[in-house]
Design a protein around this motif. Structure first.
Motif, PDB file in Angstrom:
ATOM      1  N   UNK A  17       0.842  -1.189   0.000  1.00  0.00           N
ATOM      2  CA  UNK A  17       0.000   0.000   0.000  1.00  0.00           C
ATOM      3  C   UNK A  17       0.882   1.244   0.000  1.00  0.00           C
ATOM      4  N   UNK A  60       6.653   6.503   8.191  1.00  0.00           N
ATOM      5  CA  UNK A  60       5.677   5.587   8.786  1.00  0.00           C
ATOM      6  C   UNK A  60       5.917   4.227   8.165  1.00  0.00           C
ATOM      7  N   UNK A  61       5.763   3.141   8.943  1.00  0.00           N
ATOM      8  CA  UNK A  61       5.998   1.821   8.358  1.00  0.00           C
ATOM      9  C   UNK A  61       4.998   1.492   7.254  1.00  0.00           C
ATOM     10  N   UNK A  65       3.256  -1.691   4.584  1.00  0.00           N
ATOM     11  CA  UNK A  65       2.853  -3.093   4.653  1.00  0.00           C
ATOM     12  C   UNK A  65       2.848  -3.684   3.252  1.00  0.00           C
ATOM     13  N   UNK A  91       2.070  -7.407   0.962  1.00  0.00           N
ATOM     14  CA  UNK A  91       1.286  -8.643   1.015  1.00  0.00           C
ATOM     15  C   UNK A  91       1.686  -9.554  -0.151  1.00  0.00           C
ATOM     16  N   UNK A 118      14.206  -3.047   7.794  1.00  0.00           N
ATOM     17  CA  UNK A 118      13.798  -4.313   8.363  1.00  0.00           C
ATOM     18  C   UNK A 118      12.428  -4.703   7.820  1.00  0.00           C
ATOM     19  N   UNK A 129       9.340  -7.260   8.842  1.00  0.00           N
ATOM     20  CA  UNK A 129       8.876  -8.142   9.910  1.00  0.00           C
ATOM     21  C   UNK A 129       7.601  -8.871   9.499  1.00  0.00           C
ATOM     22  N   UNK A 179       4.199 -10.130  10.425  1.00  0.00           N
ATOM     23  CA  UNK A 179       3.174  -9.860  11.436  1.00  0.00           C
ATOM     24  C   UNK A 179       1.925 -10.683  11.185  1.00  0.00           C
ATOM     25  N   UNK A 205       4.517 -10.301  16.208  1.00  0.00           N
ATOM     26  CA  UNK A 205       5.671 -10.479  15.338  1.00  0.00           C
ATOM     27  C   UNK A 205       6.043 -11.958  15.326  1.00  0.00           C
ATOM     28  N   UNK A 212       0.697  -9.551   7.460  1.00  0.00           N
ATOM     29  CA  UNK A 212       1.358  -8.641   6.529  1.00  0.00           C
ATOM     30  C   UNK A 212       2.848  -8.630   6.804  1.00  0.00           C
ATOM     31  N   UNK A 222       5.641  -6.206   7.482  1.00  0.00           N
ATOM     32  CA  UNK A 222       5.775  -4.802   7.844  1.00  0.00           C
ATOM     33  C   UNK A 222       7.155  -4.305   7.436  1.00  0.00           C
ATOM     34  N   UNK A 240       9.843  -1.741   7.964  1.00  0.00           N
ATOM     35  CA  UNK A 240      10.255  -0.752   8.976  1.00  0.00           C
ATOM     36  C   UNK A 240      11.420   0.070   8.433  1.00  0.00           C
ATOM     37  N   UNK A 300      -1.306   6.570  13.219  1.00  0.00           N
ATOM     38  CA  UNK A 300      -0.734   6.650  11.863  1.00  0.00           C
ATOM     39  C   UNK A 300       0.459   5.719  11.632  1.00  0.00           C
ATOM     40  N   UNK A 301       1.021   5.160  12.717  1.00  0.00           N
ATOM     41  CA  UNK A 301       2.120   4.209  12.531  1.00  0.00           C
ATOM     42  C   UNK A 301       1.609   2.796  12.258  1.00  0.00           C
ATOM     43  N   UNK A 302       0.317   2.624  12.270  1.00  0.00           N
ATOM     44  CA  UNK A 302      -0.291   1.318  12.071  1.00  0.00           C
ATOM     45  C   UNK A 302      -0.373   1.063  10.563  1.00  0.00           C
ATOM     46  N   UNK A 303       0.327   0.038  10.064  1.00  0.00           N
ATOM     47  CA  UNK A 303       0.462  -0.093   8.614  1.00  0.00           C
ATOM     48  C   UNK A 303      -0.638  -0.892   7.922  1.00  0.00           C
ATOM     49  N   UNK A 304      -1.441  -1.605   8.700  1.00  0.00           N
ATOM     50  CA  UNK A 304      -2.349  -2.565   8.075  1.00  0.00           C
ATOM     51  C   UNK A 304      -3.827  -2.243   8.332  1.00  0.00           C
ATOM     52  N   UNK A 317      10.891  -5.988  19.317  1.00  0.00           N
ATOM     53  CA  UNK A 317      10.341  -6.452  18.044  1.00  0.00           C
ATOM     54  C   UNK A 317       9.364  -7.618  18.231  1.00  0.00           C
ATOM     55  N   UNK A 318       9.453  -8.267  19.390  1.00  0.00           N
ATOM     56  CA  UNK A 318       8.516  -9.361  19.638  1.00  0.00           C
ATOM     57  C   UNK A 318       7.252  -8.854  20.334  1.00  0.00           C
ATOM     58  N   UNK A 319       7.283  -7.597  20.695  1.00  0.00           N
ATOM     59  CA  UNK A 319       6.136  -7.036  21.412  1.00  0.00           C
ATOM     60  C   UNK A 319       4.913  -6.982  20.525  1.00  0.00           C
ATOM     61  N   UNK A 341       1.799  -5.595  18.509  1.00  0.00           N
ATOM     62  CA  UNK A 341       1.645  -4.402  17.695  1.00  0.00           C
ATOM     63  C   UNK A 341       0.345  -3.690  17.966  1.00  0.00           C
TER      64      UNK A 341
END
Lengths: 147, 223
Positions: free
Chosen positions: A29, A36-37, A39, A41, A62, A64, A66, A80, A100, A102, A104, B89-93, B174-176, B178
């Motif tokens: 997208x 901003x990160x 995504x 697919x 990076x 990741x 998700x 993650x 997805x 991600x 970064x 806004x940092x949420x990509x999906x 990174x394992x936290x 989201x």
């Protein structure tokens, strides 16, 4: 004896690497804001049991994996994943609201109409690189976005 | 003989007790470390969890700042239906997917869209400032209203909407997690009370627009 084992292993090595993963329908997208990160697919299918162990792209620091996991209270959390299992012959789908990739630390904004290379690293099949088209901000599925 | 037995017995008890103390210390230390690892103070790279807790008593009450820098409360929107989504806004999906979906729904409402105010409330106000929100909402729909504020104001709005969110350092963890609960959109009545809840993946935008129109129609028939 040792020489024989080494020779046998050397012969078997190409066999072990025979797994093949087909990666289809990649898309990402467009970003709205820089920093901003993003995504991405894809759909991945392996002809034998394999595992996605990572992904990378020159345009992000990076990548990741998700996924969403739902706990006992019914609360879905984005988590993650270090690896993702690909059972033989089963298409594994990354899609909005599900899994997805991600991206970064993007070095550039994802601009609609452009593409970027994305390399997926599989345990058995090795590396598969696909060209990812960037669709509009409102794209939620590949077919909708390409219309 | 008995003394020796007693001494050994006591020694064993003492060992067990020290073991317990060590275990407690380790557990406490571990918990504290986990806490600081998972819940650092606000910083770059945080991510946020959002979850709904219940539908009863959900109400639209807030004091926030819109994306044009204007201070607003729920009173600025009374008399109109509200379509409310919490995200960041940092949420990509989920966030862009849901906001794009909301934009489609608004377009499908046709002339009745004027009666519905779409609100996007950030749960990450430290990074989602007024200019960030302005740029972000404009990408989705010209009528989408972005709301931000202080941490306390956002926390209060989330409380009134019964939205739970939690912040975690994504950069160091990174394992936290989201983000929890795939974004819910709340349909709020013109009086600020809860009417219905929707999720992007549950129905097509056409169907949701139809349902929203039906709810607006029904409430008119009652009057």
């Amino acid at each position: 004896m040792r020489v024989l084992i080494v020779a046998a292993l050397a012969v078997m090595l190409p066999l072990a690497a025979h797994a093949e993963v087909v990666v289809t329908d990649p898309w990402a997208r467009a970003s709205i804001l820089a920093s901003r990160p993003g995504a991405a697919y894809v759909t991945a299918e392996s002809d034998e049991d394999d595992r996605l162990i990572g992904a990378s792209t020159p345009i992000a620091d990076r990548v990741m994996i998700h996924a969403i996991e739902t706990d006992a209270n019914g609360i879905g959390r984005m988590v993650h994943r270090k690896t993702l299992d690909l059972p033989a012959g089963e298409a594994v789908d990354f899609a909005p609201g599900g899994m997805h990739l991600m991206l970064m630390g993007l070095s550039e904004k994802l601009v609609e109409g452009t593409t970027f290379p994305l390399t997926l690293h599989f345990e058995a099949a090795g590396e598969v690189t696909v060209n990812v088209p960037v669709l509009g901000v409102a794209a939620s599925r590949l077919d909708e976005g390409s219309k | 003989m008995t003394t020796e037995f007693a001494t050994r017995h006591l020694r064993r008890i003492r060992l067990v007790l020290w073991g317990v103390v060590t275990a407690v210390l380790l557990a406490t230390g571990g918990a504290l470390m986990m806490r600081s690892y998972l819940l650092p103070p606000t910083s770059e790279g945080i991510s946020v969890e959002v979850a709904t807790i219940g539908e009863t008593d959900i109400r639209s009450e807030f004091t926030l700042m819109d994306h044009t820098g204007r201070a607003v409360t729920e009173a600025d929107f009374t008399g109109r239906w509200q379509l409310v989504f919490f995200g960041f806004t940092h949420c990509p999906d989920i966030c862009p997917t849901t906001l794009a979906y909301m934009a489609s729904v608004l377009d499908l409402l046709g002339p009745d869209a004027e009666r519905v105010v779409p609100l996007f409330i950030t749960v990450d106000p430290a990074r989602d400032t007024v200019p960030v929100m302005a740029e972000y909402v404009a990408a989705f729909h010209p009528r989408l209203v972005g709301l931000t504020g202080t941490e306390a104001q956002v926390a209060e709005a989330a409380r009134n909407f019964r939205i739970w969110y939690e912040r975690m350092d994504d950069e160091n963890a990174p394992d936290g997690h989201m983000m929890a609960h795939a974004g819910h959109m709340y349909l709020m009545r013109p009086d600020g009370r809860f009417d219905d809840v929707f999720q992007e993946q549950d129905q097509s935008p056409q169907k949701m627009a139809g349902q929203v129109l039906a709810r607006i129609q029904e409430s008119q028939d009652v009057k």
